[in-house]
Design an enzyme around this catalytic site. Structure first.
Site, mmCIF file in Angstrom:
data_model
loop_
_atom_site.group_PDB
_atom_site.id
_atom_site.type_symbol
_atom_site.label_atom_id
_atom_site.label_comp_id
_atom_site.label_asym_id
_atom_site.label_seq_id
_atom_site.Cartn_x
_atom_site.Cartn_y
_atom_site.Cartn_z
ATOM 1 N N HIS A 1 38.860 -26.193 17.520
ATOM 2 C CA HIS A 1 37.555 -25.817 16.977
ATOM 3 C C HIS A 1 36.458 -26.025 18.035
ATOM 4 O O HIS A 1 35.567 -25.191 18.195
ATOM 5 C CB HIS A 1 37.192 -26.692 15.778
ATOM 6 C CG HIS A 1 38.103 -26.575 14.601
ATOM 7 N ND1 HIS A 1 38.898 -27.604 14.177
ATOM 8 C CD2 HIS A 1 38.320 -25.559 13.727
ATOM 9 C CE1 HIS A 1 39.564 -27.242 13.097
ATOM 10 N NE2 HIS A 1 39.241 -25.998 12.804
ATOM 11 N N GLN B 1 42.560 -17.419 18.235
ATOM 12 C CA GLN B 1 43.792 -16.627 18.291
ATOM 13 C C GLN B 1 44.894 -17.268 17.451
ATOM 14 O O GLN B 1 45.794 -16.581 16.971
ATOM 15 C CB GLN B 1 44.263 -16.512 19.746
ATOM 16 C CG GLN B 1 45.475 -15.613 19.902
ATOM 17 C CD GLN B 1 46.140 -15.781 21.240
ATOM 18 O OE1 GLN B 1 45.473 -15.849 22.269
ATOM 19 N NE2 GLN B 1 47.457 -15.848 21.244
HETATM 20 P P1 AMP Z 1 39.891 -23.506 10.297
HETATM 21 O O1 AMP Z 1 38.967 -24.675 10.230
HETATM 22 O O2 AMP Z 1 41.329 -23.889 10.341
HETATM 23 O O3 AMP Z 1 39.571 -22.459 9.273
HETATM 24 O O4 AMP Z 1 39.623 -22.832 11.704
HETATM 25 C C1 AMP Z 1 38.332 -22.439 12.105
HETATM 26 C C2 AMP Z 1 38.427 -21.596 13.352
HETATM 27 O O5 AMP Z 1 39.041 -22.347 14.387
HETATM 28 C C3 AMP Z 1 39.295 -20.353 13.144
HETATM 29 O O6 AMP Z 1 38.691 -19.258 13.813
HETATM 30 C C4 AMP Z 1 40.595 -20.759 13.764
HETATM 31 O O7 AMP Z 1 41.362 -19.665 14.229
HETATM 32 C C5 AMP Z 1 40.123 -21.609 14.931
HETATM 33 N N1 AMP Z 1 41.188 -22.507 15.392
HETATM 34 C C6 AMP Z 1 41.966 -23.315 14.619
HETATM 35 N N2 AMP Z 1 42.900 -23.939 15.374
HETATM 36 C C7 AMP Z 1 42.702 -23.519 16.656
HETATM 37 C C8 AMP Z 1 43.363 -23.797 17.894
HETATM 38 N N3 AMP Z 1 44.391 -24.645 17.979
HETATM 39 N N4 AMP Z 1 42.902 -23.179 19.009
HETATM 40 C C9 AMP Z 1 41.850 -22.319 18.933
HETATM 41 N N5 AMP Z 1 41.196 -22.011 17.791
HETATM 42 C C10 AMP Z 1 41.616 -22.608 16.659
#
Ligand code: AMP
Length: 275
Positions: free
Chosen positions: A34, A145
């Site tokens: 994030h 991604q």
């Molecule tokens: P989430 O809080 O899981 O809904 O994720 C929020 C954003 O962070 C989304 O755009 C996810 O794709 C991105 N994200 C989550 N995990 C990763 C990661 N390991 N690397 C890059 N971006 C991430």
């Protein structure tokens, strides 16, 4: 860093915001993945907004909404240290007041894979991000991604509904053993955590075999055998990066995607082939 919890506070801040604004929507319990999105946004815009909102609309019945990790105090510190200007952390009632009934459905791109296993999931994602984009009105949206189908859905949302905003997809941030960072990794017990990096190894093996000319199904079966117990495979596939339609070979602009269950925890991963 300012904190806004209501749409009105966010709107008031937005009226005075500098001309280029980057936006990073999240569900909190933030990790380096994030924060990388926030750093990208920081480097490309005069101001950055991040949101933390565990969106009930994207969780199905029996999923982990109630136990989804929440740590607003920790998230606030991390985002402030990354140089985010405004954190929007609304209540559920603020986003979905009583009587809320509008939904955004992006169509077939959200029907297969995660959409098939989690009915209504992408409708929930598109609805909340659609609402947030209206109010934040950023010039640039940053997504990961790691959630490749979600990123494709959001790109389609922005294009179809003509938001005046570009979408930047940020490469997956991984632990040193290859496991893609995820807020859900903290659910894994010791045995599951040890097996979880095999999801990434399986993807890499599948690609190696395809590149070596193995027939698609033989390569898929051989790679799938690398997933370690107690991992159970939901899918291992190759898809067009824009439409998410299945392909039977590697080709330019495709994702090799996989999802597996480790106990009660579902993990996703993918590799991208730009050309
Ligand atoms: P989430 O809080 O899981 O809904 O994720 C929020 C954003 O962070 C989304 O755009 C996810 O794709 C991105 N994200 C989550 N995990 C990763 C990661 N390991 N690397 C890059 N971006 C991430």
């Amino acid at each position: 860093m300012r904190l806004a919890t209501t749409l009105e506070e966010l709107r008031a801040w937005r009226r005075e915001a500098p001309p280029t604004l980057g936006f990073v929507p999240t569900m909190g319990a933030l990790h380096e993945g994030h924060l990388d999105l926030a750093r990208f946004a920081r480097s490309q815009n005069a101001a950055v907004v991040a949101s933390v909102f565990v969106n009930p609309l994207q969780f199905g019945e029996g999923e982990d909404l109630a136990r989804y990790p929440r740590d607003l105090a920790g998230d606030r510190e991390k985002l402030a240290a990354t140089g985010v200007d405004l954190l929007f952390a609304p209540s559920t009632e603020e986003i979905y007041p009583q009587g809320f009934s509008t939904a955004i459905d992006v169509g077939a791109i959200g029907d297969d894979f995660e959409g098939a296993l989690r009915p209504g999931h992408f409708r929930g994602v598109a609805t909340v991000v659609g609402k947030l984009l209206h109010v934040v009105a950023p010039q640039r949206l940053y997504v990961g991604q790691k959630d490749a189908q979600q990123s494709a859905v959001l790109r389609k949302l922005v294009r179809d509904l003509a938001y005046d905003c570009s979408v930047t997809i940020v490469p997956t941030v991984r632990e040193t053993d290859g496991l893609a960072m995820s807020s859900r990794n903290r659910y894994l017990d010791e045995r599951e955590r040890r097996a979880a990096p095999s999801l990434h190894r399986m993807l890499r093996r599948f690609v190696e075999l395809l590149k070596a000319g193995e027939p698609f199904e033989i390569a898929r079966t051989a790679a799938a055998a690398l997933l370690e117990a107690p991992g159970e495979l939901d899918y291992l596939a190759c898809v067009d990066a824009e439409s998410f339609t299945p392909l039977a070979a590697l080709r330019a602009n495709c994702f090799v995607i996989a999802a597996a269950r480790f106990g009660r925890t579902r993990l996703l991963d993918n590799l991208w082939f730009p050309q």
